[in-house]
Design a protein around this motif. Structure first.
Motif, PDB file in Angstrom:
ATOM      1  N   GLY A 125     -45.434  66.988 -10.913  1.00  0.00           N
ATOM      2  CA  GLY A 125     -44.618  68.077 -11.451  1.00  0.00           C
ATOM      3  C   GLY A 125     -45.133  69.469 -11.157  1.00  0.00           C
TER       4      GLY A 125
ATOM      5  N   GLN B  61     -49.490  70.062   0.402  1.00  0.00           N
ATOM      6  CA  GLN B  61     -50.604  69.117   0.465  1.00  0.00           C
ATOM      7  C   GLN B  61     -50.372  67.916  -0.444  1.00  0.00           C
ATOM      8  OE1 GLN B  61     -53.455  69.371   2.512  1.00  0.00           O
ATOM      9  NE2 GLN B  61     -53.517  67.243   1.841  1.00  0.00           N
ATOM     10  N   ILE B  62     -49.967  68.172  -1.671  1.00  0.00           N
ATOM     11  CA  ILE B  62     -49.747  67.058  -2.608  1.00  0.00           C
ATOM     12  C   ILE B  62     -48.573  66.190  -2.122  1.00  0.00           C
ATOM     13  CG2 ILE B  62     -48.313  68.432  -4.209  1.00  0.00           C
ATOM     14  CD1 ILE B  62     -50.807  65.714  -5.306  1.00  0.00           C
TER      15      ILE B  62
ATOM     16  N   ARG C 192     -53.207  74.476 -12.516  1.00  0.00           N
ATOM     17  CA  ARG C 192     -53.500  75.808 -11.966  1.00  0.00           C
ATOM     18  C   ARG C 192     -53.112  76.925 -12.917  1.00  0.00           C
ATOM     19  NH1 ARG C 192     -53.257  74.376  -6.571  1.00  0.00           N
ATOM     20  NH2 ARG C 192     -54.666  72.599  -6.538  1.00  0.00           N
TER      21      ARG C 192
ATOM     22  N   PHE D 107     -56.192  64.502  -7.995  1.00  0.00           N
ATOM     23  CA  PHE D 107     -56.526  63.076  -7.948  1.00  0.00           C
ATOM     24  C   PHE D 107     -57.719  62.820  -7.021  1.00  0.00           C
ATOM     25  CE2 PHE D 107     -52.000  63.351  -8.870  1.00  0.00           C
ATOM     26  CZ  PHE D 107     -51.862  62.482  -9.938  1.00  0.00           C
ATOM     27  N   GLY D 108     -58.069  63.821  -6.202  1.00  0.00           N
ATOM     28  CA  GLY D 108     -59.113  63.613  -5.203  1.00  0.00           C
ATOM     29  C   GLY D 108     -58.513  63.140  -3.885  1.00  0.00           C
TER      30      GLY D 108
ATOM     31  N   SER E 186     -47.597  64.537 -13.950  1.00  0.00           N
ATOM     32  CA  SER E 186     -48.881  65.070 -13.497  1.00  0.00           C
ATOM     33  C   SER E 186     -48.747  66.541 -13.130  1.00  0.00           C
ATOM     34  CB  SER E 186     -49.351  64.288 -12.268  1.00  0.00           C
ATOM     35  OG  SER E 186     -50.527  64.873 -11.760  1.00  0.00           O
TER      36      SER E 186
ATOM     37  N   HIS F 221     -43.399  71.744  -6.335  1.00  0.00           N
ATOM     38  CA  HIS F 221     -42.744  72.900  -5.728  1.00  0.00           C
ATOM     39  C   HIS F 221     -42.584  72.660  -4.220  1.00  0.00           C
ATOM     40  CE1 HIS F 221     -42.371  77.088  -4.408  1.00  0.00           C
ATOM     41  NE2 HIS F 221     -41.857  77.294  -5.606  1.00  0.00           N
TER      42      HIS F 221
ATOM     43  N   LYS G  51     -40.711  83.402  -1.015  1.00  0.00           N
ATOM     44  CA  LYS G  51     -40.655  82.058  -0.432  1.00  0.00           C
ATOM     45  C   LYS G  51     -39.249  81.525  -0.675  1.00  0.00           C
ATOM     46  CE  LYS G  51     -45.421  80.740  -1.474  1.00  0.00           C
ATOM     47  NZ  LYS G  51     -46.285  80.032  -2.448  1.00  0.00           N
TER      48      LYS G  51
HETATM   49  P1  NAP Z   1     -50.863  71.811  -2.906  1.00  0.00           P
HETATM   50  O1  NAP Z   1     -51.501  72.877  -2.092  1.00  0.00           O
HETATM   51  O2  NAP Z   1     -49.808  70.970  -2.304  1.00  0.00           O
HETATM   52  O3  NAP Z   1     -51.957  70.819  -3.488  1.00  0.00           O
HETATM   53  C1  NAP Z   1     -53.343  71.106  -3.469  1.00  0.00           C
HETATM   54  C2  NAP Z   1     -54.013  70.093  -4.358  1.00  0.00           C
HETATM   55  O4  NAP Z   1     -53.702  70.321  -5.724  1.00  0.00           O
HETATM   56  C3  NAP Z   1     -53.580  68.662  -4.106  1.00  0.00           C
HETATM   57  O5  NAP Z   1     -54.245  68.119  -2.986  1.00  0.00           O
HETATM   58  C4  NAP Z   1     -53.930  68.017  -5.412  1.00  0.00           C
HETATM   59  O6  NAP Z   1     -55.350  67.837  -5.535  1.00  0.00           O
HETATM   60  C5  NAP Z   1     -53.588  69.087  -6.407  1.00  0.00           C
HETATM   61  N1  NAP Z   1     -52.219  68.972  -6.934  1.00  0.00           N
HETATM   62  C6  NAP Z   1     -51.109  69.666  -6.548  1.00  0.00           C
HETATM   63  N2  NAP Z   1     -50.060  69.332  -7.308  1.00  0.00           N
HETATM   64  C7  NAP Z   1     -50.493  68.416  -8.188  1.00  0.00           C
HETATM   65  C8  NAP Z   1     -49.887  67.721  -9.263  1.00  0.00           C
HETATM   66  N3  NAP Z   1     -48.595  67.902  -9.583  1.00  0.00           N
HETATM   67  N4  NAP Z   1     -50.651  66.849  -9.962  1.00  0.00           N
HETATM   68  C9  NAP Z   1     -51.973  66.682  -9.663  1.00  0.00           C
HETATM   69  N5  NAP Z   1     -52.607  67.312  -8.667  1.00  0.00           N
HETATM   70  C10 NAP Z   1     -51.882  68.181  -7.946  1.00  0.00           C
HETATM   71  O7  NAP Z   1     -50.281  72.422  -4.271  1.00  0.00           O
HETATM   72  P2  NAP Z   1     -50.149  73.938  -4.725  1.00  0.00           P
HETATM   73  O8  NAP Z   1     -49.238  74.648  -3.793  1.00  0.00           O
HETATM   74  O9  NAP Z   1     -51.516  74.440  -5.008  1.00  0.00           O
HETATM   75  O10 NAP Z   1     -49.365  73.747  -6.101  1.00  0.00           O
HETATM   76  C11 NAP Z   1     -50.046  73.262  -7.249  1.00  0.00           C
HETATM   77  C12 NAP Z   1     -49.010  72.967  -8.335  1.00  0.00           C
HETATM   78  O11 NAP Z   1     -48.307  74.162  -8.664  1.00  0.00           O
HETATM   79  C13 NAP Z   1     -47.992  71.915  -7.936  1.00  0.00           C
HETATM   80  O12 NAP Z   1     -47.881  70.997  -9.001  1.00  0.00           O
HETATM   81  C14 NAP Z   1     -46.705  72.693  -7.727  1.00  0.00           C
HETATM   82  O13 NAP Z   1     -45.576  71.969  -8.127  1.00  0.00           O
HETATM   83  C15 NAP Z   1     -46.919  73.925  -8.578  1.00  0.00           C
HETATM   84  N6  NAP Z   1     -46.304  75.144  -8.015  1.00  0.00           N
HETATM   85  C16 NAP Z   1     -46.616  75.538  -6.748  1.00  0.00           C
HETATM   86  C17 NAP Z   1     -46.016  76.677  -6.216  1.00  0.00           C
HETATM   87  C18 NAP Z   1     -46.283  77.121  -4.796  1.00  0.00           C
HETATM   88  O14 NAP Z   1     -45.673  78.134  -4.375  1.00  0.00           O
HETATM   89  N7  NAP Z   1     -47.112  76.443  -4.012  1.00  0.00           N
HETATM   90  C19 NAP Z   1     -45.102  77.391  -7.005  1.00  0.00           C
HETATM   91  C20 NAP Z   1     -44.820  76.969  -8.302  1.00  0.00           C
HETATM   92  C21 NAP Z   1     -45.426  75.838  -8.804  1.00  0.00           C
HETATM   93  P3  NAP Z   1     -56.072  66.468  -5.132  1.00  0.00           P
HETATM   94  O15 NAP Z   1     -56.097  66.438  -3.640  1.00  0.00           O
HETATM   95  O16 NAP Z   1     -57.412  66.589  -5.771  1.00  0.00           O
HETATM   96  O17 NAP Z   1     -55.234  65.364  -5.711  1.00  0.00           O
END
Ligand code: NAP
Length: 246
Positions: free
Chosen positions: A7, A78-79, A34, A50-51, A30, A73, A195
Motif C-alpha cells: 500500500g 522498486q517494490i 516513510r 521486506f529486505g 504493508s 504508488h 509526476k
Molecule cells: P520504492 O522505491 O519502489 O521501494 C523502495 C523500497 O521500499 C522497497 O524495495 C521496499 O524495501 C520498500 N517498500 C516500498 N513500498 C513498500 C510497501 N508498501 N511495503 C513494504 N516495503 C515497501 O518505493 P518508494 O517510491 O520509496 O515508495 C515507498 C512507499 O511510498 C510505497 O508504499 C508507495 O506506495 C508510497 N508512495 C510513493 C510515492 C512516490 O512518488 N514514489 C508517492 C506516494 C506514496 P525492501 O526492499 O526492504 O522490501
C-alpha cells in the motif's frame, strides 16, 4: 485466502476497507514506513521493508499468502519489481492496482519527461519560478539549478539535496482548484512540475495551471515489469480477488 496488499496509496486503503467484510478473504496491508504520520488502512497492517525480492519471497511463504495486490504508488518502481519477482518465484497470483494516469486536456501545455533528470533538464528553459510537486523523493535532481526559484510542496521534508533558492511547503492533499489558483498567483509560478501520478486528490493543480496558461513538465510513469496484469480501480481489484478465491 490470505492476501498481501502493498500500500501507501488511497487505492490500497479503499481496497483494504472493501475487503473488511469479504467472506473468505483475510488481508494484511504493508506500508514502507516513510511518511511520519501515515494514514493507516483498515485491518491488519505491517510496516517496513521486506529486505528486497528475496526477503519478500520469504515473508510471503512464512505468512502463507495466497495472492498479492501491489497497490503502491505508480512511481514506486522498486517494490513493484520485487513483488513481481517474489510472487513469480512463489507461484502466486499478483495484480497491480495503479490509478489511471492523467491525460492532457484541451488548453494544457504539457512537456513530458521520461525521468526526473529529464524534467530538471527542461525546466530552466521554461521559467524561473517553479512549483515542484513530486513528493519528498527526487528533489535532489533539481538541486543544481541555481538560477531558478522553487516552491517545493511535499507531505514530509525532502530527503537529499535541495535547490539553493526554494520555499518548502509541507502540506497533504487534497487541494481545491481555488487553493491551487491562489498559490500559483501568490508565488508568481511560471512552471509546474508533476509526476503523472493520476487520481482526483491532486488533480486541481493541473486545472489551475491550465487556466493560468502555465506549462506543466509531466514526468511519465516508470515502466511496469513484463507481463503483469494491471487494473485501475479498487472495485476491479476486488473482482479479481473474488475470481482468484473461487
Ligand atoms: P520504492 O522505491 O519502489 O521501494 C523502495 C523500497 O521500499 C522497497 O524495495 C521496499 O524495501 C520498500 N517498500 C516500498 N513500498 C513498500 C510497501 N508498501 N511495503 C513494504 N516495503 C515497501 O518505493 P518508494 O517510491 O520509496 O515508495 C515507498 C512507499 O511510498 C510505497 O508504499 C508507495 O506506495 C508510497 N508512495 C510513493 C510515492 C512516490 O512518488 N514514489 C508517492 C506516494 C506514496 P525492501 O526492499 O526492504 O522490501
Amino acid at each position: 485466502m490470505r492476501i498481501l496488499v502493498l500500500g501507501g496509496t488511497r487505492e490500497a486503503r479503499v481496497l483494504a476497507e472493501s475487503l473488511r467484510n469479504e467472506p473468505g478473504i483475510q488481508v494484511i496491508s504493508s506500508l514502507a514506513g516513510r511518511v511520519r504520520e501515515p494514514v493507516l488502512p483498515a485491518g491488519e497492517v505491517r510496516i517496513g521493508g521486506f529486505g528486497g525480492a528475496d526477503g519478500l519471497q520469504d515473508w510471503l511463504s512464512e505468512n502463507r499468502i495466497d495472492a498479492v495486490v501491489d497497490a503502491t504508488h505508480p512511481f514506486a518502481a522498486q517494490i513493484t519489481r520485487n513483488a513481481a519477482q517474489a510472487a513469480a518465484a512463489q507461484r502466486l497470483p499478483i495484480l497491480v492496482l495503479h490509478r489511471r494516469p492523467w491525460q492532457a486536456a484541451p488548453g494544457d501545455h504539457w512537456i513530458t519527461a521520461a525521468t526526473l533528470a529529464d524534467a530538471a533538464h527542461v525546466v530552466a528553459g521554461l521559467g524561473s519560478r517553479v512549483f515542484l510537486t513530486i513528493g519528498r523523493q527526487g528533489v535532489d535532481a533539481f538541486a543544481g539549478l541555481d538560477d531558478v526559484w522553487f516552491l517545493i510542496r511535499a507531505i514530509d521534508p525532502p530527503t537529499g539535496a535541495r535547490p539553493v533558492n526554494h520555499e518548502l511547503l509541507l502540506a497533504r492533499g487534497p487541494f481545491t482548484v481555488q487553493q491551487e489558483r491562489d498559490l500559483l498567483r501568490q508565488r508568481r509560478i511560471d512552471v509546474l512540475v508533476s509526476k503523472n501520478s493520476g487520481g482526483a486528490l491532486t488533480e486541481a493543480k493541473l486545472v489551475a495551471a491550465r487556466e493560468a496558461g502555465i506549462p506543466v513538465v509531466m514526468i511519465e510513469r516508470p515502466p511496469l515489469p513484463d507481463g503483469v496484469e494491471v487494473v485501475h480501480t479498487p472495485a476491479t481489484a476486488l473482482e479479481w480477488l473474488r475470481a482468484v478465491r473461487s
